[in-house]
Design an enzyme around this catalytic site. Structure first.
Site, mmCIF file in Angstrom:
data_model
loop_
_atom_site.group_PDB
_atom_site.id
_atom_site.type_symbol
_atom_site.label_atom_id
_atom_site.label_comp_id
_atom_site.label_asym_id
_atom_site.label_seq_id
_atom_site.Cartn_x
_atom_site.Cartn_y
_atom_site.Cartn_z
ATOM 1 N N ASP A 5 0.820 -1.222 0.000
ATOM 2 C CA ASP A 5 0.000 0.000 0.000
ATOM 3 C C ASP A 5 0.853 1.270 0.000
ATOM 4 O O ASP A 5 0.685 2.137 -0.836
ATOM 5 C CB ASP A 5 -0.992 -0.002 1.182
ATOM 6 C CG ASP A 5 -0.334 -0.256 2.544
ATOM 7 O OD1 ASP A 5 0.895 -0.483 2.616
ATOM 8 O OD2 ASP A 5 -1.071 -0.238 3.553
ATOM 9 N N ASP A 60 6.660 4.133 3.721
ATOM 10 C CA ASP A 60 6.793 5.296 4.603
ATOM 11 C C ASP A 60 8.260 5.429 5.009
ATOM 12 O O ASP A 60 9.058 5.913 4.223
ATOM 13 C CB ASP A 60 5.842 5.051 5.792
ATOM 14 C CG ASP A 60 5.705 6.232 6.717
ATOM 15 O OD1 ASP A 60 5.610 7.358 6.230
ATOM 16 O OD2 ASP A 60 5.676 6.019 7.947
ATOM 17 N N PHE A 100 -0.988 11.846 7.110
ATOM 18 C CA PHE A 100 -1.513 10.519 7.394
ATOM 19 C C PHE A 100 -2.774 10.271 6.569
ATOM 20 O O PHE A 100 -3.746 11.015 6.647
ATOM 21 C CB PHE A 100 -1.794 10.336 8.888
ATOM 22 C CG PHE A 100 -1.997 8.898 9.235
ATOM 23 C CD1 PHE A 100 -0.913 8.049 9.421
ATOM 24 C CD2 PHE A 100 -3.281 8.371 9.328
ATOM 25 C CE1 PHE A 100 -1.100 6.699 9.703
ATOM 26 C CE2 PHE A 100 -3.481 7.025 9.615
ATOM 27 C CZ PHE A 100 -2.383 6.193 9.800
ATOM 28 N N ASP A 142 -5.466 2.150 7.040
ATOM 29 C CA ASP A 142 -6.307 2.289 8.232
ATOM 30 C C ASP A 142 -5.796 3.327 9.211
ATOM 31 O O ASP A 142 -4.619 3.695 9.203
ATOM 32 C CB ASP A 142 -6.383 0.953 8.976
ATOM 33 C CG ASP A 142 -5.066 0.617 9.682
ATOM 34 O OD1 ASP A 142 -4.020 0.628 9.004
ATOM 35 O OD2 ASP A 142 -5.091 0.373 10.898
ATOM 36 N N ARG A 154 -10.397 1.188 6.281
ATOM 37 C CA ARG A 154 -9.787 0.429 5.185
ATOM 38 C C ARG A 154 -10.756 0.272 4.015
ATOM 39 O O ARG A 154 -10.342 0.194 2.866
ATOM 40 C CB ARG A 154 -9.388 -0.978 5.663
ATOM 41 C CG ARG A 154 -8.213 -1.023 6.624
ATOM 42 C CD ARG A 154 -7.726 -2.458 6.755
ATOM 43 N NE ARG A 154 -6.876 -2.694 7.909
ATOM 44 C CZ ARG A 154 -5.567 -2.475 7.943
ATOM 45 N NH1 ARG A 154 -4.947 -1.974 6.895
ATOM 46 N NH2 ARG A 154 -4.865 -2.752 9.029
HETATM 47 P P1 IMP Z 1 7.316 1.659 6.921
HETATM 48 O O1 IMP Z 1 8.003 0.420 7.387
HETATM 49 O O2 IMP Z 1 7.575 2.829 7.828
HETATM 50 O O3 IMP Z 1 7.593 2.024 5.480
HETATM 51 O O4 IMP Z 1 5.804 1.373 7.137
HETATM 52 C C1 IMP Z 1 4.900 1.142 6.169
HETATM 53 C C2 IMP Z 1 3.576 0.816 6.826
HETATM 54 O O5 IMP Z 1 3.154 1.860 7.705
HETATM 55 C C3 IMP Z 1 2.497 0.706 5.782
HETATM 56 O O6 IMP Z 1 2.409 -0.595 5.266
HETATM 57 C C4 IMP Z 1 1.276 1.137 6.560
HETATM 58 O O7 IMP Z 1 0.728 0.027 7.240
HETATM 59 C C5 IMP Z 1 1.778 2.109 7.583
HETATM 60 N N1 IMP Z 1 1.548 3.524 7.151
HETATM 61 C C6 IMP Z 1 2.490 4.420 6.799
HETATM 62 N N2 IMP Z 1 1.946 5.595 6.448
HETATM 63 C C7 IMP Z 1 0.621 5.446 6.573
HETATM 64 C C8 IMP Z 1 -0.511 6.329 6.329
HETATM 65 O O8 IMP Z 1 -0.405 7.497 5.917
HETATM 66 N N3 IMP Z 1 -1.730 5.798 6.576
HETATM 67 C C9 IMP Z 1 -1.907 4.514 7.016
HETATM 68 N N4 IMP Z 1 -0.900 3.668 7.240
HETATM 69 C C10 IMP Z 1 0.354 4.124 7.028
HETATM 70 MG MG MG Z 2 1.075 -2.223 5.634
#
Ligand code: IMP
Ligand code: MG
Length: 184
Positions: free
Chosen positions: A105, A108, A157, A164, A170
């Site tokens: 999805d 981040d 966010f 979610d 979702r």
């Molecule tokens: P990362 O390991 O920090 O890249 O985390 C990615 C995960 O954080 C994604 O798969 C989402 O589950 C969650 N996430 C990051 N940003 C958002 C957002 O803006 N809305 C909802 N979930 C997010």
């Molecule tokens: Mg995720």
């Protein structure tokens, strides 16, 4: 108190129509890139966030693909990023010598996907590419190469279309930003 989720949304960032159009483009690009592939293509969805994107994307790929899914969670809670990822559900198949397309999805900090991409490469696939609907480059702490990216987004966010907030929203058919009072 209302049960209408739309009332919790401050603004729509990507409408249902916009998402549909962009995902059709991604599917077309993937179809073109893999049209001559001889080995099986495995589309690996990262649950749960990618599930809505996954179902739309695979239906826009006009090639035979196999489905597989993983559940991964980053260790620690909240904003803490330890860099360690726990695999709660592994791949069902031996993907050695196959083409993998990882479907996520949002990227981040990149922690989850940086770990998972290493994990996938250790399974010795023929190739592995990443398709992420959204990317927040300003939040990145580790490098992740996104082969197919739907949209680059600012540090806001987002909810809906699989994303979610505390497991809610979702199933919104579009992507939006919540009203600030929802977080209070
Ligand atoms: P990362 O390991 O920090 O890249 O985390 C990615 C995960 O954080 C994604 O798969 C989402 O589950 C969650 N996430 C990051 N940003 C958002 C957002 O803006 N809305 C909802 N979930 C997010
Ligand atoms: Mg995720």
């Amino acid at each position: 108190m209302t049960r209408d989720m739309n009332e919790d949304i401050e603004k729509v960032v990507f409408s249902e129509e916009e998402l549909k159009k962009r995902i059709a483009e991604l599917g077309k690009e993937i179809t073109e890139d893999y049209k001559d592939a001889e080995e099986t293509i495995y589309c690996v969805g990262i649950l749960k966030g990618a599930v809505v994107f996954y179902t739309d994307l695979v239906r826009s790929i006009n090639l035979p693909v196999h489905f597989d899914f993983m559940i991964a969670s980053s260790y620690g809670n909240g904003t803490e990023t330890s860099g360690t990822v726990k695999i709660l559900k592994d791949l069902d198949y031996d993907v050695a010598g196959k083409h993998l397309i990882i479907i996520e999805d949002i990227i981040d900090s990149g922690t989850t996907m940086n770990y998972l991409m290493k994990y996938f490469r250790e399974r010795k696939p023929k190739s592995v590419k990443l398709c992420a609907l959204l990317s927040k480059p300003s939040r990145r702490t580790v490098d992740v190469n996104i082969d197919y990216c739907g949209y680059t987004v600012p540090d806001e966010f987002l909810v809906g279309y699989g994303l979610d907030y505390a497991e809610k929203y979702r199933n919104l058919p579009y992507i939006g930003v919540l009203k600030p009072e929802i977080y209070e």
